[in-house]
Design a protein around this motif. Structure first.
Motif, PDB file in Angstrom:
ATOM      1  N   THR A 262     -34.619 -43.162  53.039  1.00 48.65           N
ATOM      2  CA  THR A 262     -35.950 -43.666  53.351  1.00 48.65           C
ATOM      3  C   THR A 262     -36.691 -42.618  54.159  1.00 48.65           C
ATOM      4  O   THR A 262     -36.103 -42.049  55.083  1.00 48.65           O
ATOM      5  CB  THR A 262     -35.887 -45.012  54.103  1.00 48.65           C
ATOM      6  N   PRO A 263     -37.942 -42.297  53.812  1.00 45.50           N
ATOM      7  CA  PRO A 263     -38.674 -42.663  52.599  1.00 45.50           C
ATOM      8  C   PRO A 263     -37.888 -42.293  51.346  1.00 45.50           C
ATOM      9  O   PRO A 263     -37.228 -41.265  51.315  1.00 45.50           O
ATOM     10  CB  PRO A 263     -39.969 -41.884  52.708  1.00 45.50           C
ATOM     11  N   HIS A 264     -38.023 -43.142  50.320  1.00 47.33           N
ATOM     12  CA  HIS A 264     -37.099 -43.121  49.196  1.00 47.33           C
ATOM     13  C   HIS A 264     -37.629 -42.323  48.019  1.00 47.33           C
ATOM     14  O   HIS A 264     -38.741 -42.565  47.536  1.00 47.33           O
ATOM     15  CB  HIS A 264     -36.820 -44.558  48.756  1.00 47.33           C
ATOM     16  N   ASN A 265     -36.814 -41.376  47.571  1.00 50.23           N
ATOM     17  CA  ASN A 265     -37.069 -40.597  46.356  1.00 50.23           C
ATOM     18  C   ASN A 265     -36.183 -41.188  45.256  1.00 50.23           C
ATOM     19  O   ASN A 265     -34.968 -41.268  45.438  1.00 50.23           O
ATOM     20  CB  ASN A 265     -36.694 -39.135  46.609  1.00 50.23           C
ATOM     21  N   PRO A 266     -36.742 -41.644  44.119  1.00 46.06           N
ATOM     22  CA  PRO A 266     -38.079 -41.345  43.605  1.00 46.06           C
ATOM     23  C   PRO A 266     -39.136 -42.424  43.771  1.00 46.06           C
ATOM     24  O   PRO A 266     -40.279 -42.211  43.387  1.00 46.06           O
ATOM     25  CB  PRO A 266     -37.799 -41.161  42.107  1.00 46.06           C
ATOM     26  N   THR A 267     -38.820 -43.593  44.335  1.00 50.65           N
ATOM     27  CA  THR A 267     -39.759 -44.712  44.248  1.00 50.65           C
ATOM     28  C   THR A 267     -40.890 -44.653  45.264  1.00 50.65           C
ATOM     29  O   THR A 267     -41.897 -45.336  45.110  1.00 50.65           O
ATOM     30  CB  THR A 267     -39.031 -46.053  44.425  1.00 50.65           C
TER      31      THR A 267
ATOM     32  N   SER B   8     -45.455 -45.408  49.375  1.00 52.47           N
ATOM     33  CA  SER B   8     -45.720 -45.428  50.815  1.00 52.47           C
ATOM     34  C   SER B   8     -45.206 -44.173  51.497  1.00 52.47           C
ATOM     35  O   SER B   8     -45.480 -43.950  52.678  1.00 52.47           O
ATOM     36  CB  SER B   8     -45.062 -46.657  51.449  1.00 52.47           C
ATOM     37  N   GLY B   9     -44.437 -43.356  50.763  1.00 52.76           N
ATOM     38  CA  GLY B   9     -43.901 -42.126  51.323  1.00 52.76           C
ATOM     39  C   GLY B   9     -43.451 -41.183  50.222  1.00 52.76           C
ATOM     40  O   GLY B   9     -43.568 -41.496  49.036  1.00 52.76           O
ATOM     41  N   THR B  10     -42.968 -40.007  50.611  1.00 50.53           N
ATOM     42  CA  THR B  10     -42.539 -38.898  49.742  1.00 50.53           C
ATOM     43  C   THR B  10     -43.744 -38.240  49.074  1.00 50.53           C
ATOM     44  O   THR B  10     -44.887 -38.510  49.432  1.00 50.53           O
ATOM     45  CB  THR B  10     -41.512 -39.324  48.655  1.00 50.53           C
ATOM     46  N   TYR B  11     -43.486 -37.368  48.073  1.00 53.62           N
ATOM     47  CA  TYR B  11     -44.601 -36.852  47.284  1.00 53.62           C
ATOM     48  C   TYR B  11     -44.394 -37.048  45.798  1.00 53.62           C
ATOM     49  O   TYR B  11     -44.647 -36.188  44.977  1.00 53.62           O
ATOM     50  CB  TYR B  11     -44.997 -35.422  47.612  1.00 53.62           C
ATOM     51  N   PHE B  12     -43.978 -38.281  45.476  1.00 55.94           N
ATOM     52  CA  PHE B  12     -43.785 -38.677  44.084  1.00 55.94           C
ATOM     53  C   PHE B  12     -44.480 -40.004  43.789  1.00 55.94           C
ATOM     54  O   PHE B  12     -44.469 -40.910  44.626  1.00 55.94           O
ATOM     55  CB  PHE B  12     -42.297 -38.826  43.772  1.00 55.94           C
ATOM     56  N   VAL B  13     -45.043 -40.100  42.595  1.00 57.77           N
ATOM     57  CA  VAL B  13     -45.593 -41.356  42.093  1.00 57.77           C
ATOM     58  C   VAL B  13     -44.717 -41.815  40.934  1.00 57.77           C
ATOM     59  O   VAL B  13     -44.494 -41.057  39.980  1.00 57.77           O
ATOM     60  CB  VAL B  13     -47.044 -41.174  41.600  1.00 57.77           C
TER      61      VAL B  13
ATOM     62  N   PHE C 203     -31.820 -41.158  37.416  1.00 59.18           N
ATOM     63  CA  PHE C 203     -31.411 -41.478  38.782  1.00 59.18           C
ATOM     64  C   PHE C 203     -30.684 -42.824  38.878  1.00 59.18           C
ATOM     65  O   PHE C 203     -30.440 -43.306  39.979  1.00 59.18           O
ATOM     66  CB  PHE C 203     -32.635 -41.523  39.705  1.00 59.18           C
ATOM     67  N   TYR C 204     -30.391 -43.425  37.731  1.00 56.98           N
ATOM     68  CA  TYR C 204     -29.768 -44.754  37.704  1.00 56.98           C
ATOM     69  C   TYR C 204     -28.374 -44.703  37.082  1.00 56.98           C
ATOM     70  O   TYR C 204     -28.146 -43.976  36.118  1.00 56.98           O
ATOM     71  CB  TYR C 204     -30.592 -45.715  36.850  1.00 56.98           C
ATOM     72  N   ASP C 205     -27.463 -45.535  37.602  1.00 54.72           N
ATOM     73  CA  ASP C 205     -26.245 -45.876  36.863  1.00 54.72           C
ATOM     74  C   ASP C 205     -26.595 -46.875  35.769  1.00 54.72           C
ATOM     75  O   ASP C 205     -26.092 -46.801  34.661  1.00 54.72           O
ATOM     76  CB  ASP C 205     -25.196 -46.480  37.793  1.00 54.72           C
ATOM     77  N   HIS C 206     -27.448 -47.828  36.117  1.00 56.34           N
ATOM     78  CA  HIS C 206     -27.918 -48.825  35.159  1.00 56.34           C
ATOM     79  C   HIS C 206     -29.155 -48.263  34.460  1.00 56.34           C
ATOM     80  O   HIS C 206     -30.292 -48.531  34.850  1.00 56.34           O
ATOM     81  CB  HIS C 206     -28.256 -50.141  35.871  1.00 56.34           C
ATOM     82  N   ARG C 207     -28.921 -47.452  33.417  1.00 60.41           N
ATOM     83  CA  ARG C 207     -30.015 -46.715  32.781  1.00 60.41           C
ATOM     84  C   ARG C 207     -31.126 -47.638  32.278  1.00 60.41           C
ATOM     85  O   ARG C 207     -32.292 -47.269  32.279  1.00 60.41           O
ATOM     86  CB  ARG C 207     -29.474 -45.858  31.634  1.00 60.41           C
ATOM     87  N   ASP C 208     -30.752 -48.850  31.836  1.00 60.26           N
ATOM     88  CA  ASP C 208     -31.772 -49.753  31.317  1.00 60.26           C
ATOM     89  C   ASP C 208     -32.756 -50.178  32.394  1.00 60.26           C
ATOM     90  O   ASP C 208     -33.921 -50.454  32.119  1.00 60.26           O
ATOM     91  CB  ASP C 208     -31.120 -50.983  30.672  1.00 60.26           C
TER      92      ASP C 208
END
Length: 396
Positions: A178-183, A324-329, A362-367
């Motif tokens: 947190t702040p969380h990459n990528p969300t 709310s944070g990072t530099y990703f949308v 970035f997911y184990d649960h790709r779906d």
């Protein structure tokens, strides 16, 4: 003639075989071959403050750091990190025993996980997660247990009940970002308090990746988990200069933690890089002493770029989650009639001349991550304006 080997066993360690080449390498290569604007990999396209760059030049010329620096990091930087934690958050750390300088946050993550985990341990991590988390957990012989952040009312949220349910008797460590990459999610005080209560109740270690600590927007507040009751002695906090001062190539990161935890992480770190970034450590020590006006200006500039890109993505037909944070949308491609982020990102350079990253990597649960795509806005304003113009082609 092919080299002969005495065994048919693959060269690559089986714990890493599943990871292959990173998506960043693939998408950056696509950007080069197509001439597309690269909004995939998260690094600025301008350097940080000139006075900090000059500080590095001075260190080089003065011979400070040109040879091996001390294993824990140069004293000036360790003192600066401790002063930063005290000034910003009221957290007191001894620079000699509770601060460790690393080759960027990536090494800090690797050294922490390799030091603190044993084969069979479980690590609960927030999904989606930065790709090195999974690789480092695998190298340690541990098992990752993802807890998925899911979209809810315009942001990705942590389900605290799901987090509690993920902890078992085999859980050794919580890995929090947190702040969380990528969300772009910034965990709230209430969420962090619940994480702290869980860690204390179940006697868990916690590694927190806080490299985007100064990139929070719209009144969001970054709160270090180490500051919550019962967390000071069980939390390894990871910070970095790259994201805050826009010198990502210098690879200067750090760990702050109780002496026993720092000693453990250092034991692993010394066999990774041993030491790194000598002259840049001296420059980052000066960077950490910059006035708050620098951070305020940096945040304001990044927020304006966030808003520019987010508006352009929305106009192009994407569903947009305002970070709310990072530099990703993070965006949702389903309003465009798409559902496969990998296929969409591989076609996007030809379709619109822009490169992005499929969140599913970035997911184990790709779906869970399939319809989401990440764009970086840490670029020059004119580059973002051109990207927005190109993306209009997606909407006719």
């Amino acid at each position: 003639m092919a080299a002969m080997t005495s065994s048919a066993r693959p060269f690559l360690n089986r714990s890493l075989a599943a990871f292959g080449t990173t998506i960043f390498a693939e998408m950056s290569a696509l950007a080069l071959t197509t001439g597309a604007i690269n909004l995939g990999q998260g690094f600025p396209d301008t350097d940080g403050p000139e006075e900090i760059r000059e500080a590095a030049v001075r260190a080089l010329r003065d011979g400070r750091g040109n040879q091996y620096p001390p294993g824990p990091g140069v004293p000036e930087l360790r003192a600066a990190v401790a002063a930063h934690q005290e000034r910003r958050y009221g957290l007191s750390f001894d620079p000699d025993t509770e601060v460790l300088v690393t080759a960027g946050a990536t090494e800090a993550i690797a050294a922490s996980l390799l030091a603190l985990l044993e084969p069979g341990d479980e690590v609960v991590a927030l999904e989606p997660y930065y790709d090195s988390y999974a690789a480092c957990i695998a190298m340690a012989g541990a098992r990752r247990v993802p807890v998925t952040l899911r979209p809810d009312q315009g942001r990705f949220r942590l389900d605290l009940d799901e987090l509690r349910a993920a902890v078992t008797d085999r859980t050794r460590l919580l890995l929090i970002n947190t702040p969380h990459n990528p969300t772009g999610t910034v965990l709230t005080r209430e969420e962090l308090a619940a994480v702290a209560e869980l860690a204390v109740a179940r006697d868990l270690l916690v590694v927190t990746d806080e490299v985007y600590e100064h990139l929070v927007f719209d009144g969001a507040e970054h709160l270090p988990l180490a500051g919550f009751p019962g967390m000071r002695e069980r939390t390894v906090t990871i910070g970095s200069a790259g994201k805050t001062y826009s010198f990502t190539g210098w690879k200067v990161g750090w760990v702050t933690a109780a002496p026993g935890l720092v000693a453990a992480v250092r034991s692993a770190k010394q066999y990774l890089t041993y030491v790194a970034s000598g002259p840049f450590q001296h420059a980052v020590a000066e960077a950490l002493a910059l006035p708050d006006s620098y951070l305020a200006g940096f945040r304001a500039d990044m927020q304006a770029k966030r808003d520019l890109l987010a508006a352009g993505l929305r106009d192009a037909g994407f569903g947009v989650f305002i970070p709310s944070g990072t530099y990703f949308v993070t965006t949702d491609i389903r309003p465009l009639g798409e559902s496969d982020g990998f296929a969409f990102c591989r076609a996007l350079p030809e379709r619109a001349g822009v490169v992005a990253i499929p969140n599913a990597v970035f997911y184990d649960h790709r779906d869970e991550g399939a319809p989401f795509v990440r764009f970086a806005f840490c670029k020059r304003t004119e580059v973002l304006q051109e990207a927005v113009q190109r993306l209009k082609n997606l909407n006719g």
